[in-house]
Design an enzyme around this catalytic site. Structure first.
Site, PDB file in Angstrom:
ATOM      1  N   CYS A  38      57.549 -40.883  55.618  1.00 46.41           N
ATOM      2  CA  CYS A  38      56.315 -41.632  55.381  1.00 46.41           C
ATOM      3  C   CYS A  38      55.244 -40.736  54.778  1.00 46.41           C
ATOM      4  O   CYS A  38      54.937 -39.667  55.294  1.00 46.41           O
ATOM      5  CB  CYS A  38      55.832 -42.220  56.709  1.00 46.41           C
ATOM      6  SG  CYS A  38      54.301 -43.152  56.573  1.00 46.41           S
ATOM      7  N   ASN A  64      53.442 -36.188  58.101  1.00 43.57           N
ATOM      8  CA  ASN A  64      54.516 -35.486  57.393  1.00 43.57           C
ATOM      9  C   ASN A  64      53.903 -34.632  56.286  1.00 43.57           C
ATOM     10  O   ASN A  64      53.379 -35.177  55.307  1.00 43.57           O
ATOM     11  CB  ASN A  64      55.504 -36.488  56.788  1.00 43.57           C
ATOM     12  CG  ASN A  64      56.247 -37.273  57.844  1.00 43.57           C
ATOM     13  OD1 ASN A  64      56.901 -36.693  58.700  1.00 43.57           O
ATOM     14  ND2 ASN A  64      56.141 -38.600  57.803  1.00 43.57           N
ATOM     15  N   CYS A 103      48.073 -39.022  51.958  1.00 43.28           N
ATOM     16  CA  CYS A 103      49.310 -39.555  51.377  1.00 43.28           C
ATOM     17  C   CYS A 103      49.645 -38.842  50.071  1.00 43.28           C
ATOM     18  O   CYS A 103      48.811 -38.764  49.160  1.00 43.28           O
ATOM     19  CB  CYS A 103      49.162 -41.053  51.128  1.00 43.28           C
ATOM     20  SG  CYS A 103      50.630 -41.807  50.384  1.00 43.28           S
ATOM     21  N   GLU A 131      60.158 -44.120  43.763  1.00 45.20           N
ATOM     22  CA  GLU A 131      61.121 -43.675  44.756  1.00 45.20           C
ATOM     23  C   GLU A 131      61.425 -44.782  45.761  1.00 45.20           C
ATOM     24  O   GLU A 131      60.528 -45.512  46.192  1.00 45.20           O
ATOM     25  CB  GLU A 131      60.621 -42.405  45.445  1.00 45.20           C
ATOM     26  CG  GLU A 131      60.566 -41.245  44.467  1.00 45.20           C
ATOM     27  CD  GLU A 131      60.280 -39.901  45.088  1.00 45.20           C
ATOM     28  OE1 GLU A 131      60.659 -38.891  44.468  1.00 45.20           O
ATOM     29  OE2 GLU A 131      59.672 -39.836  46.176  1.00 45.20           O
ATOM     30  N   GLY A 148      52.706 -47.255  46.404  1.00 49.53           N
ATOM     31  CA  GLY A 148      51.807 -48.334  46.027  1.00 49.53           C
ATOM     32  C   GLY A 148      51.344 -49.199  47.172  1.00 49.53           C
ATOM     33  O   GLY A 148      51.850 -49.124  48.288  1.00 49.53           O
ATOM     34  N   SER A 203      48.150 -50.516  57.907  1.00 49.27           N
ATOM     35  CA  SER A 203      47.858 -49.085  57.926  1.00 49.27           C
ATOM     36  C   SER A 203      46.407 -48.905  58.348  1.00 49.27           C
ATOM     37  O   SER A 203      45.493 -49.057  57.541  1.00 49.27           O
ATOM     38  CB  SER A 203      48.094 -48.486  56.535  1.00 49.27           C
ATOM     39  OG  SER A 203      49.455 -48.585  56.181  1.00 49.27           O
ATOM     40  N   LEU A 204      46.200 -48.580  59.616  1.00 45.02           N
ATOM     41  CA  LEU A 204      44.841 -48.482  60.155  1.00 45.02           C
ATOM     42  C   LEU A 204      44.347 -47.039  60.132  1.00 45.02           C
ATOM     43  O   LEU A 204      43.340 -46.723  59.508  1.00 45.02           O
ATOM     44  CB  LEU A 204      44.810 -49.054  61.568  1.00 45.02           C
ATOM     45  CG  LEU A 204      43.435 -49.330  62.164  1.00 45.02           C
ATOM     46  CD1 LEU A 204      42.624 -50.278  61.279  1.00 45.02           C
ATOM     47  CD2 LEU A 204      43.573 -49.903  63.574  1.00 45.02           C
ATOM     48  N   HIS A 205      44.988 -46.173  60.893  1.00 42.61           N
ATOM     49  CA  HIS A 205      44.832 -44.720  60.809  1.00 42.61           C
ATOM     50  C   HIS A 205      43.503 -44.153  61.291  1.00 42.61           C
ATOM     51  O   HIS A 205      43.319 -42.932  61.263  1.00 42.61           O
ATOM     52  CB  HIS A 205      45.111 -44.219  59.389  1.00 42.61           C
ATOM     53  CG  HIS A 205      46.421 -44.679  58.830  1.00 42.61           C
ATOM     54  ND1 HIS A 205      47.593 -44.631  59.555  1.00 42.61           N
ATOM     55  CD2 HIS A 205      46.750 -45.231  57.631  1.00 42.61           C
ATOM     56  CE1 HIS A 205      48.587 -45.119  58.821  1.00 42.61           C
ATOM     57  NE2 HIS A 205      48.111 -45.497  57.660  1.00 42.61           N
ATOM     58  N   CYS A 208      49.739 -45.012  43.151  1.00 37.37           N
ATOM     59  CA  CYS A 208      48.907 -45.841  44.029  1.00 37.37           C
ATOM     60  C   CYS A 208      47.442 -45.655  43.664  1.00 37.37           C
ATOM     61  O   CYS A 208      47.003 -44.546  43.361  1.00 37.37           O
ATOM     62  CB  CYS A 208      49.130 -45.475  45.495  1.00 37.37           C
ATOM     63  SG  CYS A 208      48.268 -46.588  46.650  1.00 37.37           S
ATOM     64  N   CYS A 255      44.248 -42.645  49.454  1.00 40.79           N
ATOM     65  CA  CYS A 255      44.218 -42.210  50.856  1.00 40.79           C
ATOM     66  C   CYS A 255      44.479 -40.708  50.887  1.00 40.79           C
ATOM     67  O   CYS A 255      45.420 -40.217  50.272  1.00 40.79           O
ATOM     68  CB  CYS A 255      45.269 -42.954  51.672  1.00 40.79           C
ATOM     69  SG  CYS A 255      45.021 -44.743  51.719  1.00 40.79           S
TER      70      CYS A 255
END
Length: 383
Positions: free
Chosen positions: A344, A301, A121, A94, A168, A222-224, A114, A118
């Site tokens: 996202c 999201n 996601c 996509e 990915g 991307s820490l999060h 991917c 995570c």
């Protein structure tokens, strides 16, 4: 579609010149001419290249092709965002087009699925199949430009910014990412400014090390999570490269870069009552005190079957204001395309899963938080 012809979209300028010299017996300037036709004019028909002699055009038709992924489905959001399912072989990835005034950003995928698992996601829940080829990465931009309208037709650039934030982990596909970035930046390619091309990584330190001194683009990380314990729970890659190792490499890259203007963009998805309280904000500020950064907060999201929720506006606001007390520049990402699952963390595509992650999910079992063999990916053996 199986073909024995060489896809010219698989080469950056250096590779295309070598191919023309070694395989076609042609001079380098011919490669430059073809490259301009491909990227400036969106041309995939050798017969239309009127400054190329007929003999070379015939040779190119016999041995070569210009083949980008094609659009198998398009979805249009009420906010102008477009999500395309791009056909790559027998699968889909996509690609998301996000217009915003004079800017138009394209979110590009680097893998089919991917490998990183995570937990927040949607892409990760689809599993992983393979890395995308150069032609399949830059081909997304090429195809999007054709769909939107080329500059020669509209008088404006169809794509002004590219973010490697689609399906990915880009830095697990270094073999194909590096020439793809070269094409994006090359004046004979898409001719984008290095500050308008962003690579996002979840923390593949070995890949980021390869970029230092070799390619200069904007970096987003991307820490999060502000601690190794929490990050490992939601991002298994942290068990391979922890936060300290990741940020040390980030600082080294930023120091070598002009595109980033001395600081990195830190992406932090806010998960309700998981990583979004004021203690987490203070821990994040302390963690980043030695890493020049601007912080981009991303309210979660939701996607079908997700175990997480989006925080309330009041929790988001408190988190942001706490960080601002430490003098960080903080933004909250405005959600775009969520009505078509283009926001996202919502991209899924059509993935033939090699990790068995989807099979386990369908059986009603907990998805194991286990990484695909990263060494296989980094050695370029997952094409």
């Amino acid at each position: 579609m199986t073909t024995t012809k060489t896809n010219l979209l698989d080469f950056d300028r250096k590779g295309l010149r070598a191919f023309f010299s070694e395989e076609l017996g042609e001079k380098a300037f011919r490669a430059d001419q073809i490259m301009k036709w491909m990227y400036h004019f969106g041309c995939d028909d050798f017969d239309q290249m009127n400054n190329i002699n007929k003999k070379l055009r015939e040779k190119l038709k016999q041995k070569c092709e210009i083949r980008a992924p094609y659009v198998s489905e398009a979805q249009h959001s009420v906010d102008g965002t477009i999500k395309w399912a791009m056909k790559v072989g027998d699968q889909d990835v996509e690609t998301v087009y996000i217009p915003d005034g004079d800017r138009a950003t394209l979110c590009v995928s680097s893998q089919v699925g991917c490998a990183l698992a995570c937990t927040f996601c949607s892409t990760a829940q689809q599993g992983f199949n393979r890395n995308l080829k150069v032609s399949e990465i830059v081909g997304q931009i090429w195809r999007a430009a054709r769909e939107i309208g080329l500059e020669k037709e509209t008088g404006r650039r169809p794509i002004t910014n590219v973010v490697m934030m689609g399906m990915g982990e880009p830095l697990l596909n270094m073999k194909n990412l590096m020439p793809s970035l070269d094409i994006m930046l090359d004046d004979l390619g898409f001719g984008l400014s290095k500050r308008r091309v962003t690579v996002s990584t979840s923390g593949v330190v070995s890949g980021l090390e390869q970029m230092i001194g070799k390619v200069d683009v904007a970096l987003a990380i991307s820490l999060h999570a502000p601690t190794d314990k929490l990050r490992s729970e939601i991002m298994p890659i942290n068990d391979r490269w922890n936060i300290e190792a990741f940020l040390a490499c980030v600082r080294e890259y930023i120091a070598s870069s002009n595109a980033n203007r001395g600081r990195v963009t830190v992406e932090y998805v806010l998960l309700d009552h998981i990583n979004d309280d004021m203690d987490h904000a203070r821990q994040l500020a302390e963690l980043l005190k030695d890493t020049p950064a601007k912080i981009n907060l991303i309210p979660f999201n939701p996607y079908p079957g997700s175990p997480y929720k989006k925080p309330s506006n009041s929790r988001i606001d408190r988190f942001m204001k706490t960080l601002m007390e430490y003098d960080f520049t903080v933004t909250v990402r405005r959600t775009r395309g969520d009505d078509i699952d283009a926001a996202c963390g919502q991209l899924v595509g059509d993935v033939i899963d090699r990790t068995k992650r989807t099979q386990v999910k369908q059986q009603g079992e907990a998805i194991p938080v286990k990484l695909f063999n990263l060494d296989v990916l980094q050695q370029g053996k997952a094409e």
